[in-house]
Design a protein around this motif. Structure first.
Motif: not given
Ligand SMILES: [Zn+2]
Length: 307
Positions: A251-255, A284-289
């Motif tokens: 799970r990614c916590d990006c925002s 794009a978030c590196h962790f979840c695209n």
């Molecule tokens: Zn992310």
């Protein structure tokens, strides 16, 4: 999955879920952790569109990170583990906390798949030589940072070497990811750590277990044996005590706010250059695209706020 006689408190009841368990055994001389990570490894593979060897490497790496992070206690504790290396994968980063969520990526998600033997992916060559770094933030003034050279590139031994040299904990680490044409079939691993009371007898006993042909973790998972059962079989101690269990997930916590904070660090000149594009920019978030769009107006506001 078969519900074994052993059930760690907090471990999920639903079959085939990813989870981790922590136990002590051999008269309190050993701390043992095991995890099933098939679903989260599959999710990472799909999100990053990983080639088979990258999927296996990242699966092992995330599993190792989760085993290492099993000692985190507080909600705000965080662990970041990275490998920087000269092989085609170039490196990997994973971030996790005490809640069982992990996010991770490979620098190069698509690398050519080579095998040492039929069915045996050559992870070592894909990783190459480099460093393994662990950053542990447990709310102290400064985060703890430990770094070791990769000794194997197969990942499990690298985690064991890190624990021995950086944290002075003698450990056995086993990680496995089984990949077939349709993707990841099984992923998981275990970690056995000697506690201060461990004597030569305990060490000798464990050495015999490792060198005595104990099956690969993926073989055991394939046989429907869960994390509790794997530890039970490895340690062979009827008095094993399961302390806790917790579900695991990718799970990614990006925002948008976090992305915005990252954009601000680029500095005013760079932001002004980006703001010239009337279409705005997409990050794009590196962790979840996940993609985040910043329009011309939003970029203008960031520049204005920066003053
Ligand atoms: Zn992310």
């Amino acid at each position: 999955m078969e519900r074994s006689f052993y059930h760690a408190p907090g471990a999920p009841d639903e079959p085939n879920q990813d989870y981790i368990v922590v136990a002590t055994a051999l008269e309190g001389k050993v701390r043992a952790v095991a995890a099933r990570t098939t679903n989260l490894s599959t999710k990472a593979t799909l999100i990053h569109d990983l080639s088979p060897v990258a999927a296996a490497a990242l699966g092992r790496f995330m599993t190792g990170t989760l085993l290492l992070a099993s000692g985190l206690k507080n909600e705000s504790d965080k662990m970041t583990v990275s490998i920087q290396s000269d092989g085609p994968l170039k490196g990997m980063t994973a971030v996790t906390g005490s809640g069982g969520h992990i996010k991770a990526f490979c620098v190069e998600p698509v690398v050519e798949t080579t095998r040492h033997a039929p069915g045996k992916l050559d992870i070592k060559s894909a990783v190459g030589n480099g460093m393994l770094t662990v950053i542990k933030d447990i709310g102290l003034k400064e985060p703890y940072v430990g770094s070791v050279e990769l000794v194997s590139g197969e990942i499990a031994e690298d985690f064991a070497y890190y624990l021995a040299t950086s944290e002075q904990i003698h450990s056995i680490v086993s990680l496995g990811v089984l990949v077939d044409a349709s993707g990841i079939r099984q992923a998981g691993g275990y970690l056995i750590q000697l506690l201060p009371g461990a004597d030569d007898e305990t060490i000798e006993y464990l050495e015999k277990r490792i060198h005595g042909g104990f099956p690969d973790v993926t073989f055991l998972l394939e046989e429907d044996l869960g994390p509790e059962k794997i530890l039970d079989m490895f340690l062979g101690d009827p008095n094993i005590q399961f302390l806790e269990g917790r579900p695991l997930s990718f799970r990614c916590d990006c925002s948008k706010e976090r992305m915005q904070a990252a954009l601000i660090t680029l500095g005013k000149a760079e932001l002004e250059a980006l703001a010239k594009d009337p279409e705005g920019i997409e990050l794009a978030c590196h962790f979840c695209n996940r993609k985040y769009h910043f329009g011309e107006k939003e970029l203008g506001e960031l520049i204005a706020d920066d003053n």
